[in-house]
Design a protein around this motif. Sequence first.
Motif, PDB file in Angstrom:
ATOM      1  N   LYS B  27       7.489  -7.346   0.026  1.00  0.00           N
ATOM      2  CA  LYS B  27       7.392  -6.294   1.049  1.00  0.00           C
ATOM      3  C   LYS B  27       7.003  -6.924   2.383  1.00  0.00           C
ATOM      4  N   THR B  28       7.746  -6.567   3.428  1.00  0.00           N
ATOM      5  CA  THR B  28       7.473  -7.175   4.740  1.00  0.00           C
ATOM      6  C   THR B  28       6.852  -6.182   5.710  1.00  0.00           C
ATOM      7  N   THR B  29       6.755  -4.908   5.260  1.00  0.00           N
ATOM      8  CA  THR B  29       6.129  -3.907   6.127  1.00  0.00           C
ATOM      9  C   THR B  29       5.108  -3.114   5.332  1.00  0.00           C
ATOM     10  N   TYR B  30       4.198  -2.475   6.055  1.00  0.00           N
ATOM     11  CA  TYR B  30       3.206  -1.632   5.399  1.00  0.00           C
ATOM     12  C   TYR B  30       3.028  -0.340   6.184  1.00  0.00           C
ATOM     13  N   SER B  31       3.080   0.793   5.458  1.00  0.00           N
ATOM     14  CA  SER B  31       2.819   2.077   6.091  1.00  0.00           C
ATOM     15  C   SER B  31       1.558   2.663   5.473  1.00  0.00           C
ATOM     16  N   PRO B  32       0.585   3.046   6.284  1.00  0.00           N
ATOM     17  CA  PRO B  32      -0.666   3.570   5.717  1.00  0.00           C
ATOM     18  C   PRO B  32      -0.503   4.942   5.071  1.00  0.00           C
ATOM     19  N   TYR B  33       0.582   5.652   5.394  1.00  0.00           N
ATOM     20  CA  TYR B  33       0.796   6.966   4.778  1.00  0.00           C
ATOM     21  C   TYR B  33       1.822   6.836   3.659  1.00  0.00           C
ATOM     22  N   CYS B  34       1.474   7.379   2.498  1.00  0.00           N
ATOM     23  CA  CYS B  34       2.382   7.252   1.359  1.00  0.00           C
ATOM     24  C   CYS B  34       2.767   8.651   0.885  1.00  0.00           C
ATOM     25  N   LYS B  35       4.057   8.965   0.994  1.00  0.00           N
ATOM     26  CA  LYS B  35       4.554  10.275   0.549  1.00  0.00           C
ATOM     27  C   LYS B  35       5.907  10.027  -0.114  1.00  0.00           C
ATOM     28  N   SER B  36       5.910   9.978  -1.428  1.00  0.00           N
ATOM     29  CA  SER B  36       7.154   9.689  -2.143  1.00  0.00           C
ATOM     30  C   SER B  36       7.144  10.371  -3.498  1.00  0.00           C
ATOM     31  N   SER B  37       8.319  10.829  -3.918  1.00  0.00           N
ATOM     32  CA  SER B  37       8.394  11.452  -5.249  1.00  0.00           C
ATOM     33  C   SER B  37       8.650  10.393  -6.319  1.00  0.00           C
ATOM     34  N   ASP B  38       8.881   9.140  -5.891  1.00  0.00           N
ATOM     35  CA  ASP B  38       9.085   8.050  -6.843  1.00  0.00           C
ATOM     36  C   ASP B  38       7.712   7.439  -7.177  1.00  0.00           C
ATOM     37  N   PHE B  39       7.264   7.644  -8.417  1.00  0.00           N
ATOM     38  CA  PHE B  39       5.920   7.196  -8.793  1.00  0.00           C
ATOM     39  C   PHE B  39       5.758   5.687  -8.593  1.00  0.00           C
ATOM     40  N   TYR B  40       6.819   4.938  -8.867  1.00  0.00           N
ATOM     41  CA  TYR B  40       6.716   3.480  -8.742  1.00  0.00           C
ATOM     42  C   TYR B  40       6.444   3.075  -7.283  1.00  0.00           C
ATOM     43  N   VAL B  41       7.078   3.783  -6.368  1.00  0.00           N
ATOM     44  CA  VAL B  41       6.860   3.504  -4.940  1.00  0.00           C
ATOM     45  C   VAL B  41       5.392   3.757  -4.580  1.00  0.00           C
ATOM     46  N   VAL B  42       4.833   4.857  -5.111  1.00  0.00           N
ATOM     47  CA  VAL B  42       3.425   5.176  -4.827  1.00  0.00           C
ATOM     48  C   VAL B  42       2.518   4.079  -5.404  1.00  0.00           C
ATOM     49  N   PHE B  43       2.783   3.689  -6.659  1.00  0.00           N
ATOM     50  CA  PHE B  43       1.963   2.643  -7.287  1.00  0.00           C
ATOM     51  C   PHE B  43       2.028   1.345  -6.477  1.00  0.00           C
ATOM     52  N   GLN B  44       3.254   0.972  -6.103  1.00  0.00           N
ATOM     53  CA  GLN B  44       3.442  -0.270  -5.336  1.00  0.00           C
ATOM     54  C   GLN B  44       2.661  -0.244  -4.026  1.00  0.00           C
ATOM     55  N   ASN B  45       2.764   0.897  -3.310  1.00  0.00           N
ATOM     56  CA  ASN B  45       2.075   1.006  -2.021  1.00  0.00           C
ATOM     57  C   ASN B  45       0.559   0.919  -2.183  1.00  0.00           C
ATOM     58  N   ILE B  46       0.041   1.547  -3.250  1.00  0.00           N
ATOM     59  CA  ILE B  46      -1.411   1.501  -3.476  1.00  0.00           C
ATOM     60  C   ILE B  46      -1.849   0.048  -3.716  1.00  0.00           C
ATOM     61  N   ILE B  47      -1.113  -0.654  -4.558  1.00  0.00           N
ATOM     62  CA  ILE B  47      -1.494  -2.031  -4.895  1.00  0.00           C
ATOM     63  C   ILE B  47      -1.322  -2.944  -3.672  1.00  0.00           C
ATOM     64  N   GLN B  48      -0.237  -2.702  -2.914  1.00  0.00           N
ATOM     65  CA  GLN B  48      -0.041  -3.489  -1.692  1.00  0.00           C
ATOM     66  C   GLN B  48      -1.220  -3.278  -0.728  1.00  0.00           C
ATOM     67  N   SER B  49      -1.672  -2.012  -0.601  1.00  0.00           N
ATOM     68  CA  SER B  49      -2.781  -1.724   0.318  1.00  0.00           C
ATOM     69  C   SER B  49      -4.047  -2.465  -0.114  1.00  0.00           C
ATOM     70  N   LEU B  50      -4.229  -2.585  -1.435  1.00  0.00           N
ATOM     71  CA  LEU B  50      -5.392  -3.317  -1.954  1.00  0.00           C
ATOM     72  C   LEU B  50      -5.340  -4.792  -1.568  1.00  0.00           C
ATOM     73  N   PHE B  51      -4.175  -5.396  -1.757  1.00  0.00           N
ATOM     74  CA  PHE B  51      -4.039  -6.822  -1.412  1.00  0.00           C
ATOM     75  C   PHE B  51      -4.225  -7.052   0.082  1.00  0.00           C
ATOM     76  N   LEU B  52      -3.775  -6.062   0.894  1.00  0.00           N
ATOM     77  CA  LEU B  52      -3.894  -6.207   2.341  1.00  0.00           C
ATOM     78  C   LEU B  52      -5.266  -5.761   2.847  1.00  0.00           C
ATOM     79  N   GLU B  53      -6.058  -5.166   1.931  1.00  0.00           N
ATOM     80  CA  GLU B  53      -7.354  -4.592   2.296  1.00  0.00           C
ATOM     81  C   GLU B  53      -7.221  -3.601   3.441  1.00  0.00           C
ATOM     82  N   LYS B  54      -6.190  -2.745   3.332  1.00  0.00           N
ATOM     83  CA  LYS B  54      -5.971  -1.723   4.358  1.00  0.00           C
ATOM     84  C   LYS B  54      -6.108  -0.342   3.734  1.00  0.00           C
ATOM     85  N   GLU B  55      -6.533   0.603   4.545  1.00  0.00           N
ATOM     86  CA  GLU B  55      -6.671   1.967   4.031  1.00  0.00           C
ATOM     87  C   GLU B  55      -5.294   2.552   3.730  1.00  0.00           C
ATOM     88  N   ILE B  56      -5.213   3.345   2.651  1.00  0.00           N
ATOM     89  CA  ILE B  56      -3.978   4.061   2.335  1.00  0.00           C
ATOM     90  C   ILE B  56      -4.279   5.548   2.228  1.00  0.00           C
TER      91      ILE B  56
END
Lengths: 72, 410
Positions: B27-56
């Motif tokens: 992933k080369t971009t990060y969006s702090p707002y996560c709104k998706s009906s695809d559960f995998y996308v939500v999981f990925q964004n949460i884990i990415q936010s953890l690695f980046l230490e950014k609020e989600i």
Amino acid sequence: MRKLLLIINTVLENRGKAAVATINESSSLKNDLGLDSLDLAELTVRIEAEYDVDIFEDGIVTTVGEILKKLS
Amino acid sequence: MDKIFYSDIRSGKSLTYRQLIEDIQNKTTYSPYCKSSDFYVVFQNIIQSLFLEKEIVLLDSDFTDAEVKNLVGEVDITKSEPVALEKQITEDDFLELLNCKTGTWLITLFTSGTTGLPKKVSHTFASIARQVKKSDRHIDDVWGFAYNPTHIAGLQVLFQALVNRNSLIRLFGLDSSEIVNEINSKGITHISATPTFYRLLLPPIGTCPTVKRLTSGGEIFDEHTLQQLASLFPNAKLTNVYASSEAGTLLASKGNEFVIKEDIKDKVCIKENELLIHRSLLGQSTSFNIDGEWYHTGDLIEVSCQDPFTFHFISRKNEMINVGGYKVNPTEVEKYLRECLGVLDASVYAKVNRIMGSVILCDVVRENDRVTEKFIREQLQAKLQEFKIPRVIKFVEQLNVTRTGKILRK
């Protein structure tokens, strides 16, 4: 059966789902008619208002035939 | 072995932990707002936010534009920034890295507020994962995923599975026969779900012998339901948990009785039969009803034993309505009803329902009889999530005249 069909179609159309032309005793509420848990909850309220019977009183019913049995 | 992280028969996805790590790495971009009906996308964004230490900030995928605007204001929720992870993650150091990134991380979600609009609650890793257990005993657990991933209960299942590197199998939104098939074909051992989820599997259409542990929250199951559940899940123990979006999972019970454990004994107290929780156990929010050091849960309890301190829940003090595990604030629904064209006034209340726990009904005073139930419902669908919309709209001349003992506003 006709009255029940009308109630089922009201519930379906309220959620933007297509109405069904016919139902029979073996129709599954979930799998054949496409009613989800919110729809089933609405169905019980509408049937109770019409017939004064809580169709889920003794457990979950799954087919049209089971509803008709409760109403008979 | 390449272990499955997430399997979803609805989207046809089955992804391993290796693929998850690769996807996050790429992933080369990060969006702090996560709104998706695809559960995998939500999981990925949460884990990415953890690695980046950014609020989600998690938004339900079915939030309407009006709801999003009310919750987060006039921001572009699709906006993202370019990012890159500091170092290469491997399957071996994934968990270790994840653990050391949890310090400043925040996850924000929205829960139905008691005064009108949903309120914002932010959790640290420590508060959201308080009940997460990592041990060799859990290595082979396989989790049925039966919650929305943007809700606290779903997040707790995600983290419990992640730290033990367990597989998550989607059960949310499937038909009962699909659920039983998924449980048996994937060998699911643990399920955490709302009472409504379990009730819709009954009467049992098979047996699921692989399941060892069922967790539920909120309502009490009656004896008949417990017997049917036992025949569907012959090898499972049922635990009831007390959790809220404000505090996460706090207490677990056997049957309907809760025992307060030693470690949180000083952080829970009872005042006028209401359960109070110490502020140190809460997430961060400006809208909590805090009385000095204590948060008022609005849950009324009855003490059944003083030592060890044991109690069970009686009812809610405030007016929140529990629809299949989701809390609905009648004041919020009334606000949107009154904004509908043709509506003069409205009163929202609950009716006890065996499937959903409660259903939402309303009385409406309308301008004229050309204003139909369908017309109002269509307007509400653009403003509110489906579970908040009254199932039946009843037209009345004036409010409050038709409430009977059977129709309760809790």
